[in-house]
Design a protein around this motif. Structure first.
Motif, PDB file in Angstrom:
ATOM      1  N   LEU A 160      40.459  32.492  28.479  1.00 14.80           N
ATOM      2  CA  LEU A 160      41.003  31.802  29.639  1.00 14.80           C
ATOM      3  C   LEU A 160      39.928  30.904  30.259  1.00 14.80           C
ATOM      4  O   LEU A 160      38.732  31.167  30.134  1.00 14.80           O
ATOM      5  CB  LEU A 160      41.537  32.822  30.644  1.00 14.80           C
ATOM      6  N   LYS A 165      38.980  34.514  33.059  1.00 10.63           N
ATOM      7  CA  LYS A 165      40.036  35.176  33.830  1.00 10.63           C
ATOM      8  C   LYS A 165      41.188  34.204  34.095  1.00 10.63           C
ATOM      9  O   LYS A 165      41.012  32.995  34.092  1.00 10.63           O
ATOM     10  CB  LYS A 165      39.479  35.683  35.167  1.00 10.63           C
ATOM     11  N   TRP A 166      42.363  34.784  34.356  1.00 13.73           N
ATOM     12  CA  TRP A 166      43.517  33.966  34.723  1.00 13.73           C
ATOM     13  C   TRP A 166      43.178  33.181  35.982  1.00 13.73           C
ATOM     14  O   TRP A 166      42.731  33.743  36.982  1.00 13.73           O
ATOM     15  CB  TRP A 166      44.726  34.867  34.977  1.00 13.73           C
ATOM     16  N   GLU A 170      45.393  27.968  34.123  1.00 19.01           N
ATOM     17  CA  GLU A 170      46.551  28.651  33.541  1.00 19.01           C
ATOM     18  C   GLU A 170      47.750  28.599  34.478  1.00 19.01           C
ATOM     19  O   GLU A 170      48.898  28.461  34.031  1.00 19.01           O
ATOM     20  CB  GLU A 170      46.183  30.108  33.227  1.00 19.01           C
ATOM     21  N   SER A 174      50.085  26.730  31.933  1.00 21.43           N
ATOM     22  CA  SER A 174      50.597  27.701  30.963  1.00 21.43           C
ATOM     23  C   SER A 174      52.065  27.507  30.634  1.00 21.43           C
ATOM     24  O   SER A 174      52.494  27.733  29.497  1.00 21.43           O
ATOM     25  CB  SER A 174      50.356  29.128  31.457  1.00 21.43           C
ATOM     26  N   ALA A 206      45.425  33.823  24.531  1.00 24.89           N
ATOM     27  CA  ALA A 206      45.078  34.562  25.750  1.00 24.89           C
ATOM     28  C   ALA A 206      46.158  34.389  26.807  1.00 24.89           C
ATOM     29  O   ALA A 206      46.504  35.344  27.527  1.00 24.89           O
ATOM     30  CB  ALA A 206      43.723  34.087  26.281  1.00 24.89           C
ATOM     31  N   ALA A 210      48.874  37.302  28.614  1.00 28.84           N
ATOM     32  CA  ALA A 210      48.587  37.588  30.023  1.00 28.84           C
ATOM     33  C   ALA A 210      49.860  37.971  30.774  1.00 28.84           C
ATOM     34  O   ALA A 210      50.870  37.274  30.690  1.00 28.84           O
ATOM     35  CB  ALA A 210      47.958  36.356  30.682  1.00 28.84           C
ATOM     36  N   GLU A 212      50.442  37.628  33.818  1.00 28.55           N
ATOM     37  CA  GLU A 212      50.743  36.570  34.784  1.00 28.55           C
ATOM     38  C   GLU A 212      51.589  35.465  34.159  1.00 28.55           C
ATOM     39  O   GLU A 212      52.299  34.736  34.867  1.00 28.55           O
ATOM     40  CB  GLU A 212      49.442  35.965  35.337  1.00 28.55           C
TER      41      GLU A 212
END
Length: 234
Positions: A160, A165-166, A170, A174, A206, A210, A212
């Motif tokens: 990411l 990390k998100w 993203e 995304s 990734a 996720a 999220e």
């Protein structure tokens, strides 16, 4: 409801959205990442409510009504507003260089991926399709190169975009990575598993794993059904 009224939460945030719209998903993911209470009004884009022009005269989603009654439109504007309104959520870095690098990546993605997806879907001629496929591959290679550069910066650890990390990249991009689903279905398009696309594929995988992302992602059949309208020869 009178002609001068539309639904909203008094003193709160009301997001006018559509679950299949990748632009609207930006705003949904921004609220989710910031952990901010809000109400979602689903807008049927095929049969828009008679009152929706009072919210957004352009009749597009997303739109956001803030607690003071201000109406905001455009997905990136709304996402950045949420990041700025709730700085404790750390959606955006306080470092000016890092913010600039992030904005440049979002701009790169918005010019070298998003429009080419729609051009490829909307083209019926086989030769034109091949031209758009090659252009899209070129765009993805440029995106992959930037992701590789990002992985070597202080703020990048691979996977990411932001410290592994998100984060804001993203949140805002995304849902468009998800458009590879109808490209595979209708244009037999796949991103090559080669070194030139390695950083993009790592980032994509990734994202797909996720929570999220999956929280707001429609299932593949629903996405394909929604994007049939863009496909020239279906």
């Amino acid at each position: 409801m009178s002609t001068s009224d539309y639904p909203y939460v008094e003193g709160g945030y009301t997001l006018y959205s559509n679950e299949l719209c990748p632009y609207a998903q930006r705003a949904l993911r921004a609220f989710d990442a910031a952990n901010v209470e809000h109400k979602v009004e689903q807008i049927d884009l095929k049969n828009k409510p008679s009152w929706y022009h009072l919210v957004n005269p352009q009749l597009k989603v997303p739109a956001l009504r803030t607690p003071d009654g201000t109406i905001l439109i455009e997905s990136l504007v709304i996402a950045e507003f949420i990041a700025d309104e709730f700085p404790e959520s750390n959606l955006l870095s306080s470092n000016a260089t890092e913010r600039a690098q992030l904005r440049l990546f979002i701009e790169l993605f918005g010019t070298r991926f998003n429009p080419l997806v729609y051009r490829l879907l909307m083209t019926a001629d086989a030769d034109e399709q091949e031209k758009h496929k090659q252009a899209l591959l070129g765009g993805l290679e440029d995106i992959s190169k930037e992701l590789e550069r990002q992985s070597k910066r202080k703020s990048g650890k691979g996977g990411l975009f932001w410290y592994g990390k998100w984060g804001y990249a993203e949140i805002t991009l995304s849902s468009f990575v998800g458009l590879l689903v109808p490209l595979a279905k209708f244009r037999s398009f796949a991103v090559p598993e080669t070194d030139a696309f390695a950083a993009f594929n790592n980032w994509r995988h990734a994202i797909l794993q996720a929570p999220e992302f999956t929280k707001f992602k429609p299932d593949d059949n629903t996405i394909n059904d929604a994007y049939k309208k863009f496909v020239a020869d279906v």
